[in-house]
Every structure is written in structure tokens, then in C-alpha cells.
Scaffold this active site. Structure first.
Site, PDB file in Angstrom:
ATOM      1  N   MET A 197    -108.087 -19.128  53.178  1.00  0.00           N
ATOM      2  CA  MET A 197    -109.079 -18.449  53.997  1.00  0.00           C
ATOM      3  C   MET A 197    -110.410 -18.329  53.271  1.00  0.00           C
ATOM      4  SD  MET A 197    -108.713 -17.690  57.130  1.00  0.00           S
ATOM      5  CE  MET A 197    -110.060 -16.516  57.215  1.00  0.00           C
ATOM      6  N   ALA A 229    -107.811  -5.102  59.178  1.00  0.00           N
ATOM      7  CA  ALA A 229    -107.201  -5.613  60.401  1.00  0.00           C
ATOM      8  C   ALA A 229    -106.213  -6.704  60.045  1.00  0.00           C
ATOM      9  CB  ALA A 229    -108.268  -6.151  61.354  1.00  0.00           C
ATOM     10  N   ALA A 230    -105.164  -6.804  60.840  1.00  0.00           N
ATOM     11  CA  ALA A 230    -104.185  -7.867  60.633  1.00  0.00           C
ATOM     12  C   ALA A 230    -104.738  -9.210  61.081  1.00  0.00           C
ATOM     13  CB  ALA A 230    -102.904  -7.550  61.399  1.00  0.00           C
ATOM     14  N   ASN A 231    -105.727  -9.170  61.990  1.00  0.00           N
ATOM     15  CA  ASN A 231    -106.270 -10.400  62.541  1.00  0.00           C
ATOM     16  C   ASN A 231    -107.714 -10.147  62.961  1.00  0.00           C
ATOM     17  OD1 ASN A 231    -106.855 -12.610  64.485  1.00  0.00           O
ATOM     18  ND2 ASN A 231    -104.690 -13.100  64.195  1.00  0.00           N
ATOM     19  N   HIS A 283     -96.515 -19.747  62.526  1.00  0.00           N
ATOM     20  CA  HIS A 283     -97.563 -20.037  61.555  1.00  0.00           C
ATOM     21  C   HIS A 283     -97.168 -21.242  60.707  1.00  0.00           C
ATOM     22  CE1 HIS A 283     -98.942 -15.929  62.508  1.00  0.00           C
ATOM     23  NE2 HIS A 283    -100.117 -16.336  62.059  1.00  0.00           N
ATOM     24  N   HIS A 284     -98.095 -21.661  59.875  1.00  0.00           N
ATOM     25  CA  HIS A 284     -97.905 -22.811  58.990  1.00  0.00           C
ATOM     26  C   HIS A 284     -96.816 -22.549  57.948  1.00  0.00           C
ATOM     27  CE1 HIS A 284    -100.186 -20.511  55.988  1.00  0.00           C
ATOM     28  NE2 HIS A 284    -100.954 -20.168  57.012  1.00  0.00           N
ATOM     29  N   LYS A 292     -97.223 -19.797  54.914  1.00  0.00           N
ATOM     30  CA  LYS A 292     -97.378 -18.343  55.080  1.00  0.00           C
ATOM     31  C   LYS A 292     -96.201 -17.612  54.456  1.00  0.00           C
ATOM     32  CE  LYS A 292     -98.655 -14.800  58.451  1.00  0.00           C
ATOM     33  NZ  LYS A 292     -99.772 -14.351  57.572  1.00  0.00           N
TER      34      LYS A 292
END
Length: 267
Positions: A12, A121-123, A154-155, A158
Site C-alpha cells: 500500500m 478505518a478498516a477500509n 483478498h489476494h 493478506k
């Protein structure tokens, strides 16, 4: 506004470099990595694959607090404590997207928010945060009779499961229905199981390939079902939301905020 990144070399972190580079009112002023990281000294643009930006990665201990207005942290829980302490010590607002935090780390975050502004935040996707509002509405209308399941994908890389976003969806639904997610969540089913308890909220997790992030809240009754789904096709969605949160947070007083505050979804 001068924005700094923790963990600039992370998955990220690299996308955040790109998001900040395209923003017309934010400047990436600090990109930190571990002090002993081989990325120290590397140009952040080359790190992100977008060409030289004339800003080099630096170790955490080398950050000059005067060079940054707000920090963004999307690192792993192992780095969270030191990053948060740096922000508190230097009185810098911080946007946190790290998931999989322990209860002790969540307590540290709450304590830090009494001293500095924090968005957690989670997202950071606008669509996901709208989804959190929609699932509450669905829970109010259907929760008395529908079975509720949350499916996320998810990928392969993760590390936490269910995802932080899936847990946030579960918490939103449970809070709306007056349930305690700690006691009503079911995270796996195998073999012969008893009939489904209506008051439970089920979670199913998929880890595969390069899936960026998919979440579905399923409300299933006899004869009909409602599915509320969000699918992300690019991490830039999350990065742009985090930069938006950083811009908003720079003018806030100490406290813990969420993306619902940034997006004014509570108004």
C-alpha cells in the site's frame, strides 16, 4: 499540505506514493522505511515505479518532524506501536489503515487519540464506507428474520482473516441488531453441524491470486435474499481515500475519527 508515509516500501505504501503524486494539494514530504532497510536512500518514485520524484526513502529515526504535517500508516501490526508513538511524541495527526491490531494496540490507539487527531478505518474506499451505511439499513429491515453471512476475498499475501473490512461490516450489523459480535460470530463450519442459529453472523474467507478486495453482506430469508457487494479493482481506490482523510484530518482537533466523519455520512 506535507504528507509523510510510514512503510513506503509496502504494497500500500507504493500505491500511496502514486496517489500523493497525482494529488494537486498534497505533497509527499517524508517516506519512511525501517532504519536498516535496503530501501533507505532510494527515490520514492522509482520505488513506486512512476519515475524519479526527487524524494528519498529515509529511516524512521531520521524523519524531521518539521518536514511533515500529517502521517499515513498502512504498515503491519509489528510496526504499529513505534509509528504511533512517533506521532504522539511529535504531535502529528495520523491516518491509520493497519488491520489485524490486537486489543492492546487498539487501546494504545484510543489513548493516542486523546492527544492527537487520528483517523482509523478498516477500509478507506468511499464505496465500502457507503456499504457500511447500507448494511445497517438492511439489518434494520431484515435482521429479525434473515440469516446474515459475510463473504470476503483478498489476494494470497493478506495475513489477517477475516479482513478488517469484513469485521467492520459485521460490527455495523451486530450493533444495529443489538448483538455482540464477539459472541455471535461464526468463523468456520466443518463436518456435521447443528441447524443454524438465527442470531449468529457467519464469515467466509477466500485468499487467492491477486484479488484486491471483495466483500458481500448476505441477508437470506425463506424465498428471497439480499446481497450488498463491493468489489475493488485497484488499490488506488483505498490510497485516494486515505489521502482525502489526511487532508481532512489536518484541520481537526485531537480525537479518534472514522471515514464516516471524513465523508460526513453521519450528517
Amino acid at each position: 499540505m506535507k504528507v509523510g508515509l510510514f512503510g513506503a516500501n509496502g504494497r500500500m505504501g507504493r500505491v500511496l506514493i502514486e496517489a500523493l503524486n497525482e494529488h494537486d494539494k498534497a505533497e509527499l514530504s517524508v517516506a519512511s522505511v525501517r532504519d536498516n532497510s535496503p530501501w533507505v536512500g532510494m527515490d520514492v518514485g522509482e520505488l513506486a515505479g512512476i519515475g524519479k520524484l526527487q524524494t528519498a526513502c529515509s529511516g524512521l529515526s531520521s524523519i524531521n518532524p518539521a518536514d511533515v504535517d500529517v502521517m499515513i500508516d498502512f504498515t503491519l501490526p509489528a510496526a504499529f506501536d513505534n509509528n504511533l508513538q512517533w506521532c504522539v511524541t511529535n504531535n502529528k495527526p495520523v491516518v491509520i489503515g493497519t488491520t489485524g491490531l490486537s486489543s492492546e494496540q487498539l487501546s494504545l490507539l484510543a489513548e493516542a487519540a486523546t492527544k492527537i487527531p487520528v483517523v482509523f478505518a478498516a477500509n478507506y474506499s468511499v464505496g465500502v464506507n457507503l456499504m457500511l451505511s447500507l448494511v445497517k439499513q438492511a439489518a434494520r429491515a431484515l435482521g429479525a428474520t434473515a440469516d446474515i453471512e459475510i463473504i470476503e476475498a483478498h489476494h494470497r499475501f493478506k495475513q489477517d482473516a477475516p479482513s478488517g473490512t469484513a469485521m467492520a461490516i459485521g460490527e455495523a450489523i451486530a450493533d444495529e441488531l443489538g448483538r455482540d459480535l464477539k459472541t455471535c460470530a461464526v468463523y468456520g463450519r466443518e463436518g456435521k453441524t447443528p441447524p443454524r442459529d438465527h442470531n449468529t453472523i457467519g464469515f467466509a474467507t477466500v485468499r487467492a491470486g491477486d484479488v484486491v478486495g471483495e466483500h458481500t453482506a448476505l441477508f437470506a430469508d425463506i424465498g428471497e435474499r439480499l446481497e450488498i457487494t463491493h468489489k475493488a479493482s485497484s488499490r488506488l481506490t483505498f490510497a485516494r481515500g486515505a489521502v482525502q482523510a489526511a487532508m481532512w484530518l489536518s484541520t481537526q482537533k485531537a480525537g479518534q475519527y472514522g471515514m464516516n466523519d471524513v465523508l460526513a455520512l453521519n450528517q
